[in-house]
Design an enzyme around this catalytic site. Structure first.
Site, PDB file in Angstrom:
ATOM      1  CB  SER A 125      -0.860  -0.019   1.269  1.00  8.68           C
ATOM      2  OG  SER A 125      -1.463   1.237   1.478  1.00  8.68           O
ATOM      3  CE1 TYR A 149      -3.913  -2.533   5.942  1.00  9.41           C
ATOM      4  CE2 TYR A 149      -3.332  -0.260   5.442  1.00  9.41           C
ATOM      5  CZ  TYR A 149      -3.673  -1.527   5.019  1.00  9.41           C
ATOM      6  OH  TYR A 149      -3.760  -1.793   3.675  1.00  9.41           O
ATOM      7  CE  LYS A 153      -1.531  -4.630   3.720  1.00  8.18           C
ATOM      8  NZ  LYS A 153      -1.736  -5.903   3.052  1.00  8.18           N
TER       9      LYS A 153
HETATM   10  P1  NAD Z   1     -11.091  -6.587   1.635  1.00  7.66           P
HETATM   11  O1  NAD Z   1     -11.279  -6.547   3.106  1.00  7.66           O
HETATM   12  O2  NAD Z   1     -12.249  -6.340   0.769  1.00  7.66           O
HETATM   13  O3  NAD Z   1     -10.422  -7.976   1.209  1.00  7.66           O
HETATM   14  C1  NAD Z   1      -9.545  -8.686   2.063  1.00  7.66           C
HETATM   15  C2  NAD Z   1     -10.043 -10.114   2.094  1.00  7.66           C
HETATM   16  O4  NAD Z   1      -9.178 -10.908   2.921  1.00  7.66           O
HETATM   17  C3  NAD Z   1     -11.440 -10.232   2.678  1.00  7.66           C
HETATM   18  O5  NAD Z   1     -12.242 -11.000   1.809  1.00  7.66           O
HETATM   19  C4  NAD Z   1     -11.227 -10.956   4.023  1.00  7.66           C
HETATM   20  O6  NAD Z   1     -12.336 -11.768   4.341  1.00  7.66           O
HETATM   21  C5  NAD Z   1      -9.976 -11.750   3.731  1.00  7.66           C
HETATM   22  N1  NAD Z   1      -9.141 -12.087   4.884  1.00  7.66           N
HETATM   23  C6  NAD Z   1      -8.630 -11.252   5.844  1.00  7.66           C
HETATM   24  N2  NAD Z   1      -7.870 -11.954   6.699  1.00  7.66           N
HETATM   25  C7  NAD Z   1      -7.871 -13.249   6.267  1.00  7.66           C
HETATM   26  C8  NAD Z   1      -7.252 -14.434   6.729  1.00  7.66           C
HETATM   27  N3  NAD Z   1      -6.470 -14.456   7.815  1.00  7.66           N
HETATM   28  N4  NAD Z   1      -7.480 -15.581   6.047  1.00  7.66           N
HETATM   29  C9  NAD Z   1      -8.279 -15.600   4.940  1.00  7.66           C
HETATM   30  N5  NAD Z   1      -8.884 -14.487   4.473  1.00  7.66           N
HETATM   31  C10 NAD Z   1      -8.683 -13.331   5.129  1.00  7.66           C
HETATM   32  O7  NAD Z   1      -9.914  -5.560   1.296  1.00  7.66           O
HETATM   33  P2  NAD Z   1      -9.388  -5.054  -0.108  1.00  7.66           P
HETATM   34  O8  NAD Z   1      -9.700  -3.612  -0.198  1.00  7.66           O
HETATM   35  O9  NAD Z   1      -9.799  -5.956  -1.182  1.00  7.66           O
HETATM   36  O10 NAD Z   1      -7.822  -5.177   0.142  1.00  7.66           O
HETATM   37  C11 NAD Z   1      -7.057  -6.260  -0.341  1.00  7.66           C
HETATM   38  C12 NAD Z   1      -5.610  -6.066   0.070  1.00  7.66           C
HETATM   39  O11 NAD Z   1      -5.131  -4.834  -0.461  1.00  7.66           O
HETATM   40  C13 NAD Z   1      -5.370  -5.997   1.562  1.00  7.66           C
HETATM   41  O12 NAD Z   1      -4.137  -6.633   1.840  1.00  7.66           O
HETATM   42  C14 NAD Z   1      -5.260  -4.513   1.836  1.00  7.66           C
HETATM   43  O13 NAD Z   1      -4.479  -4.243   2.971  1.00  7.66           O
HETATM   44  C15 NAD Z   1      -4.564  -4.041   0.571  1.00  7.66           C
HETATM   45  N6  NAD Z   1      -4.821  -2.637   0.251  1.00  7.66           N
HETATM   46  C16 NAD Z   1      -6.104  -2.179   0.135  1.00  7.66           C
HETATM   47  C17 NAD Z   1      -6.334  -0.838  -0.164  1.00  7.66           C
HETATM   48  C18 NAD Z   1      -7.750  -0.296  -0.281  1.00  7.66           C
HETATM   49  O14 NAD Z   1      -7.931   0.892  -0.214  1.00  7.66           O
HETATM   50  N7  NAD Z   1      -8.759  -1.117  -0.472  1.00  7.66           N
HETATM   51  C19 NAD Z   1      -5.244   0.027  -0.342  1.00  7.66           C
HETATM   52  C20 NAD Z   1      -3.958  -0.473  -0.227  1.00  7.66           C
HETATM   53  C21 NAD Z   1      -3.754  -1.805   0.070  1.00  7.66           C
HETATM   54  C1  UD1 Z   2      -6.590   5.767   3.543  1.00  5.39           C
HETATM   55  C2  UD1 Z   2      -5.544   5.317   4.507  1.00  5.39           C
HETATM   56  C3  UD1 Z   2      -4.381   4.738   3.756  1.00  5.39           C
HETATM   57  C4  UD1 Z   2      -4.838   3.613   2.843  1.00  5.39           C
HETATM   58  C5  UD1 Z   2      -5.907   4.157   1.906  1.00  5.39           C
HETATM   59  C6  UD1 Z   2      -6.436   3.061   1.032  1.00  5.39           C
HETATM   60  C7  UD1 Z   2      -5.849   6.935   6.352  1.00  5.39           C
HETATM   61  C8  UD1 Z   2      -5.226   8.036   7.142  1.00  5.39           C
HETATM   62  N1  UD1 Z   2      -5.128   6.465   5.334  1.00  5.39           N
HETATM   63  O1  UD1 Z   2      -6.002   6.743   2.755  1.00  5.39           O
HETATM   64  O2  UD1 Z   2      -3.402   4.245   4.646  1.00  5.39           O
HETATM   65  O3  UD1 Z   2      -3.750   3.128   2.090  1.00  5.39           O
HETATM   66  O4  UD1 Z   2      -6.973   4.695   2.691  1.00  5.39           O
HETATM   67  O5  UD1 Z   2      -7.488   3.484   0.256  1.00  5.39           O
HETATM   68  O6  UD1 Z   2      -6.951   6.509   6.637  1.00  5.39           O
HETATM   69  N2  UD1 Z   2     -12.321  12.027   3.006  1.00  5.39           N
HETATM   70  C9  UD1 Z   2     -13.348  12.898   3.249  1.00  5.39           C
HETATM   71  N3  UD1 Z   2     -14.494  12.399   3.794  1.00  5.39           N
HETATM   72  C10 UD1 Z   2     -14.661  11.081   4.106  1.00  5.39           C
HETATM   73  C11 UD1 Z   2     -13.598  10.199   3.847  1.00  5.39           C
HETATM   74  C12 UD1 Z   2     -12.436  10.701   3.300  1.00  5.39           C
HETATM   75  O7  UD1 Z   2     -13.228  14.091   2.998  1.00  5.39           O
HETATM   76  O8  UD1 Z   2     -15.733  10.703   4.619  1.00  5.39           O
HETATM   77  C13 UD1 Z   2     -11.098  12.541   2.385  1.00  5.39           C
HETATM   78  C14 UD1 Z   2      -9.826  12.293   3.179  1.00  5.39           C
HETATM   79  O9  UD1 Z   2      -9.580  13.316   4.077  1.00  5.39           O
HETATM   80  C15 UD1 Z   2      -8.788  12.178   2.064  1.00  5.39           C
HETATM   81  C16 UD1 Z   2      -9.568  11.623   0.880  1.00  5.39           C
HETATM   82  O10 UD1 Z   2     -10.930  11.874   1.157  1.00  5.39           O
HETATM   83  O11 UD1 Z   2      -8.324  13.447   1.727  1.00  5.39           O
HETATM   84  C17 UD1 Z   2      -9.381  10.138   0.696  1.00  5.39           C
HETATM   85  O12 UD1 Z   2      -9.623   9.498   1.942  1.00  5.39           O
HETATM   86  P1  UD1 Z   2      -9.646   7.912   2.090  1.00  5.39           P
HETATM   87  O13 UD1 Z   2     -10.532   7.325   1.071  1.00  5.39           O
HETATM   88  O14 UD1 Z   2      -9.915   7.600   3.519  1.00  5.39           O
HETATM   89  O15 UD1 Z   2      -8.155   7.482   1.698  1.00  5.39           O
HETATM   90  P2  UD1 Z   2      -6.742   8.007   2.280  1.00  5.39           P
HETATM   91  O16 UD1 Z   2      -6.915   8.898   3.419  1.00  5.39           O
HETATM   92  O17 UD1 Z   2      -5.939   8.489   1.132  1.00  5.39           O
END
Ligand code: NAD
Ligand code: UD1
Length: 344
Positions: A125, A149, A153
């Site tokens: 991430s 968190y 990562k």
């Molecule tokens: P998500 O929660 O939708 O998907 C994660 C999945 O992993 C879920 O289906 C959950 O049930 C499963 N899971 C969690 N722990 C588990 C375990 N111990 N064994 C088996 N299954 C397990 O999240 P996502 O948004 O799809 O994220 C996927 C990956 O990407 C994660 O590693 C997250 O940290 C990373 N990531 C997400 C974002 C984002 O904004 N969505 C940003 C950066 C990184």
């Molecule tokens: C958040 C996480 C980041 C993670 C990312 C994944 C934090 C501090 N950081 O980032 O570690 O990798 O999600 O997607 O939580 N905002 C609003 N109103 C809302 C929600 C968000 O104004 O109700 C704004 C936030 O202030 C930010 C932007 O929207 O400026 C995006 O926010 P968000 O979707 O939470 O993502 P990040 O903060 O970038």
């Protein structure tokens, strides 16, 4: 084309990646404990792909589950999505986050090592850059985690770097996602957050479908073009295709760990995203500018040049595409994969 183990494949990014893997001819096996997802996502993957997925309901931190999978399938690679991802929850329950996110990394790597499968794509991430100040962010920016968190990562990456240093047979791709949003264009697959959404796009969309009253915009006095913070939103289908691209170039990559930013390279303000959403929805989305959210960075966007070159991948979908596809999903599935609560 190979058989790929997808951990966390029922989740938001994992399910979209399964669709793209199937479309490119891979065989897909998913292991997910459904702690933050629904088995209905797997059914949706199969419906939109017209292909089957082998689904195992199990925990990646459970060695016997993994050994059973490796004994039954000859995996060419593993994509490790499974993790808990809510920052606030990680501050309140750090042991749960370290136990789940790092326990699953160590157990998975051990099982892969013993099975002789040493090709891995890891969901990292942009959070590993902490709160950076100089966008665009490339992969050489100093790494820093600012919450539990984020530390899971960063530590996950460190464990993988140590392993690659110790054993030259590993090939590990660390994909650092910026802000994934959007949904599958069919409208059948999308993000389904539990409880009050932490992230901007799901909150905005829940306001638009009438589940919440108005969007709080965190801070209107940042030093940006309209006073709201800037992020690099990336369509989840572009992100999913980045994983397929990573698998496609694994053979060409030298052994060791390789980090890539997956972002568009373009930053958008909160209000620009709100306006783009209003355009596709066709009506205003109520919002209110409130206090800044503690810990938020002002402006973060990716330099994705390394991924563009080495993975031969590029994000092609713009903010309007992200909003249109997210809306197609949210408007037809206001309660995600769940059922509407009684009386709603
Ligand atoms: P998500 O929660 O939708 O998907 C994660 C999945 O992993 C879920 O289906 C959950 O049930 C499963 N899971 C969690 N722990 C588990 C375990 N111990 N064994 C088996 N299954 C397990 O999240 P996502 O948004 O799809 O994220 C996927 C990956 O990407 C994660 O590693 C997250 O940290 C990373 N990531 C997400 C974002 C984002 O904004 N969505 C940003 C950066 C990184
Ligand atoms: C958040 C996480 C980041 C993670 C990312 C994944 C934090 C501090 N950081 O980032 O570690 O990798 O999600 O997607 O939580 N905002 C609003 N109103 C809302 C929600 C968000 O104004 O109700 C704004 C936030 O202030 C930010 C932007 O929207 O400026 C995006 O926010 P968000 O979707 O939470 O993502 P990040 O903060 O970038």
């Amino acid at each position: 084309m190979s058989t790929v183990l997808v951990t966390g494949g029922a989740g938001f990014i994992g399910s979209h990646t399964c669709v793209e893997l199937l479309a490119s001819g891979h065989v897909v096996v998913v292991v997910d404990n459904l702690v933050n997802s629904s088995a209905r996502a797997i059914a949706a993957v199969e419906a939109v792909s017209g292909r089957g997925v082998t689904f195992v309901h199990g925990d990646v931190a459970d060695r016997s589950t993994l050994d059973g999978l490796f004994a039954r399938h000859g995996f060419g690679a593993v994509i490790h999505f499974a993790a808990l991802k809510a920052i606030g929850e990680s501050v309140a329950e750090p042991l749960r986050y370290y136990g789940n996110n790092l326990g699953s990394v160590v157990t998975l790597l051990e099982a892969m090592q013993d099975a002789g499968c040493r090709n891995l794509v890891f969901s990292s991430s942009a959070t590993v850059y902490g709160n950076p100040t100089n966008a665009p962010i490339d992969e050489t920016v100093r790494l820093e985690a600012v919450n539990p968190y984020g530390r899971t990562k960063l530590m996950g990456e460190e464990i993988m770097r140590d392993l690659c240093a110790a054993d030259q047979r590993w090939k590990i791709v660390l994909l650092r996602y910026f802000n994934p949003v959007g949904a599958h264009p069919s409208g059948e697959l999308g993000e389904d957050p539990r409880g009050i959404p932490n992230n901007l796009m799901p909150y905005l969309m829940q306001v638009a479908v009438g589940r919440r009253e108005k969007l709080p915009v965190f801070g209107g006095d940042y030093p940006t073009r309209d006073g709201t913070a800037i992020r690099d939103y990336i369509h989840v289908v572009d992100l999913a295709q980045g994983h397929v691209a990573a698998l496609g170039v694994l053979d060409e990559l030298a052994s060791g760990c390789h980090a890539f930013n997956l972002g568009t390279g373009t930053g958008s303000t909160v209000l620009e995203l709100v306006r783009a959403a209003e355009e596709v929805i066709g009506r205003p989305v109520p919002f209110e500018i409130v206090e800044r959210r503690a810990g938020d960075a002002v402006a973060v966007w990716a330099d994705p040049t390394r991924a563009n070159t080495a993975l031969r991948w590029r994000a092609t979908r713009d903010l309007r595409d992200m909003c249109r596809d997210h809306w197609a999903w949210q408007s037809t599935h206001p309660y995600g994969f769940g059922d509407a609560p009684e009386g709603s």
